[in-house]
Scaffold this motif. Structure first.
Motif, PDB file in Angstrom:
ATOM      1  N   LYS A  10      -2.707 -44.540  35.413  1.00  0.00           N
ATOM      2  CA  LYS A  10      -2.801 -43.095  35.152  1.00  0.00           C
ATOM      3  C   LYS A  10      -1.698 -42.539  34.291  1.00  0.00           C
ATOM      4  N   LYS A  22      -1.639 -40.321  30.816  1.00  0.00           N
ATOM      5  CA  LYS A  22      -0.867 -38.973  30.746  1.00  0.00           C
ATOM      6  C   LYS A  22       0.202 -39.132  29.590  1.00  0.00           C
ATOM      7  N   GLU A  73      -1.794 -38.964  26.117  1.00  0.00           N
ATOM      8  CA  GLU A  73      -2.424 -37.513  25.910  1.00  0.00           C
ATOM      9  C   GLU A  73      -1.201 -36.578  25.482  1.00  0.00           C
ATOM     10  N   TRP A  74      -0.073 -36.709  26.455  1.00  0.00           N
ATOM     11  CA  TRP A  74       0.872 -35.785  25.922  1.00  0.00           C
ATOM     12  C   TRP A  74       1.882 -35.986  24.797  1.00  0.00           C
TER      13      TRP A  74
END
Length: 161
Positions: free
Chosen positions: A125, A129, A132-133
């Motif tokens: 996970k 994240k 994506e960020w």
């Protein structure tokens, strides 16, 4: 629940097939993680070699969009794994290997309560994240620096101060 030999053979064949399908889904997850990173990196590398163009506003969104699409595919594969794992747990219960007294010999029962499995899921996970960020932040940095260079905003800012 007592089962006869034919039922046991059927369940074992089903178990083997489901474990193979889970392995294929895990490989699919690893591929989505790899390709999301590679495709995002390829787009950023290409953009880094290009002179700024106003049309690049759209291109800046592509790495984040690609990441989200791969993340959706990863979630679908994860859901498939969870469905198969739940059914494998039923098989383990039926053939009697999931008894706590027997040490939870069934992999899916052991894996369900495993701290290692939970830590592994947390890392995955975190990977999504960060990817994506990271794409969002790189896009913003690219946009700002490109605009500063293209429109010579350093001189404009100096004129105000």
């Amino acid at each position: 629940m007592a089962i006869n030999e034919t039922q046991k053979q059927f369940l074992m064949a089903e178990y083997v097939q489901l474990r193979n399908e889970i392995t294929l889904c895990l490989q699919g997850i690893e591929n989505t993680e790899r390709y999301a990173l590679v495709f995002s990196g390829a787009i950023w590398a290409w953009l880094a070699t290009q002179k700024w163009n106003i049309a690049f506003f759209i291109v800046l969104l592509i790495p984040t969009l690609i990441t989200r699409l791969f993340k959706i595919k990863r979630s679908a594969l994860g859901s498939s794994i969870n469905l198969m794992a739940t059914y494998i747990q039923r098989i383990e219960d039926t053939i009697g290997v999931s008894d706590k007294k027997a040490g939870n010999l069934g992999w899916e029962h052991r894996n369900q309560d495993s701290e290692e499995a939970h830590a592994f899921r947390k890392w995955r996970k975190l990977y999504w994240k960060l990817l994506e960020w990271g794409n969002i932040i790189i896009g913003l940095i690219y946009l700002v620096t490109s605009l500063v260079i293209e429109y010579n905003l350093f001189n404009l800012l100096k004129s105000f101060f």
